[in-house]
Scaffold this active site. Sequence first.
Site, mmCIF file in Angstrom:
data_model
loop_
_atom_site.group_PDB
_atom_site.id
_atom_site.type_symbol
_atom_site.label_atom_id
_atom_site.label_comp_id
_atom_site.label_asym_id
_atom_site.label_seq_id
_atom_site.Cartn_x
_atom_site.Cartn_y
_atom_site.Cartn_z
ATOM 1 N N ASN A 7 -10.986 5.677 -62.210
ATOM 2 C CA ASN A 7 -9.983 6.317 -61.371
ATOM 3 C C ASN A 7 -10.297 7.807 -61.384
ATOM 4 O O ASN A 7 -9.997 8.509 -62.354
ATOM 5 C CB ASN A 7 -8.592 6.027 -61.952
ATOM 6 N N ARG A 90 -10.847 2.914 -58.094
ATOM 7 C CA ARG A 90 -9.560 3.054 -57.427
ATOM 8 C C ARG A 90 -9.729 4.069 -56.294
ATOM 9 O O ARG A 90 -10.210 5.186 -56.519
ATOM 10 C CB ARG A 90 -8.507 3.562 -58.406
ATOM 11 N N HIS A 179 0.626 2.891 -54.129
ATOM 12 C CA HIS A 179 0.912 2.065 -55.322
ATOM 13 C C HIS A 179 0.713 0.581 -55.019
ATOM 14 O O HIS A 179 1.291 -0.279 -55.689
ATOM 15 C CB HIS A 179 2.370 2.246 -55.814
ATOM 16 N N ARG A 240 8.150 15.633 -56.210
ATOM 17 C CA ARG A 240 8.128 15.469 -54.746
ATOM 18 C C ARG A 240 9.520 15.153 -54.221
ATOM 19 O O ARG A 240 10.276 14.409 -54.848
ATOM 20 C CB ARG A 240 7.191 14.309 -54.363
ATOM 21 N N GLU A 383 -2.665 -1.694 -63.175
ATOM 22 C CA GLU A 383 -3.534 -1.528 -62.003
ATOM 23 C C GLU A 383 -4.994 -1.727 -62.374
ATOM 24 O O GLU A 383 -5.775 -2.281 -61.598
ATOM 25 C CB GLU A 383 -3.306 -0.133 -61.402
#
Length: 396
Positions: A7, A90, A179, A240, A383
């Site tokens: 990743n 990823r 996601h 955010r 993941e």
Amino acid sequence: MKILVINCGSSSLKYQFIDTETEAVLAKGLVERIGIDGRLKHTPAGKEAVVKEESIPDHNKAVSMVIDALTDPEHGVITDMKEIDAVGHRIVHGGEKFASSVVINDEVIAAIEECSDLAPLHNPANLIGIRACQELMPGTPMVGVFDTAFHQTMPEKAYTYGIPHEYYEKYKVRRYGFHGTSHRYVSGRVAAILGKPIEDLKIVVCHLGNGASVCAVKNGESVDTSMGLTPLEGLIMGTRSGDLDPAILQFIMNKEGLDIDGMMNVLNKKSGILGVSGISSDFREIEDAYAAGDPAAKRANDAFVYRVVKYIGAYAAAMNGIDAIAFTAGLGENNAKIRKEICEYLGYLGLKVDDEKNNVRGKEVVFTTEDSKVAALLVPTDEEMMIARDTASLVK
Ligand code: AMP
């Protein structure tokens, strides 16, 4: 098969080395501060972590340090890099081009490059990671696993924004969602834990971490999700804003003398839990301040919970009911209070929490009562395992 999962960010690289036969994580680690100074933390399974601090000018050096760590006679887990059967990367944005994981070739790289417009901070970094691995491991097959892919099943009515359609036609402006690998993994686990075919279930997955999103999974497919063209939309996140009236941008820009880059910086980095509370983006600090009676912490906590609850209600309507709600990621897995507060709003669905069962961290559990009409579950996300599985099945 032994799969290296990568990743790659602009200045960091996370990795896990997974044996897909046993699903054991043989080693994992993190390379940080690439291009700044450099630090590698490598943790072989069942052993102490080792830390190496040395100059890491670029991602090629980072990847070569990962290979060295994996093959190190002392803390390595293989003797030769040829034992790395494949690499799974990823990748954040696959646009409309990728509805599932793919073996990486020149054409795929070009398509990922084309999607960089939609994720200018992430896709270029992902590509740097791919190129570094290709250079250092020529001949080792690579697979791309996209955050957006799972959501490509969303119907047009869910991904369409209320703006002139020409912007979709010209620039592909639409909801993509993120996601996806987490939502796919968690919804699959929900079906397995409940012992029901996923094709018969309506599931809402709440991925609540620093970045957070909710996904409606009907019959095993994503039918709606809270993040949009970018990961800025939807829930109130660590820093955010999530959803807001678009006219707020112009209003604040005029008042504060901000240009659009300054405004976007506020919405991405200074808003969310951090902005609302003025305390921190980390929920642990919010919880402590809340417990001490700080009204700003309560404001942030309550607004966060309320936004999640509104999305669950929206997805109950979208799917004509809900069978199960799953909580995952840092906050979803570790914060029983937040799970409870969200579930308390959901009495109208017939959801009843068993407080004792809910009082756990980081392990799979159904935490509703026997007679609850909707099951609520804690499912730790994975993941990396999903990326390793996809990679193994595509290169086999
Ligand atoms: P993530 O982005 O998935 O790492 O999640 C980050 C959020 O999860 C932060 O708000 C943390 O407060 C929370 N979190 C992560 N780990 C823990 C933990 N062990 N205990 C409580 N909260 C945690």
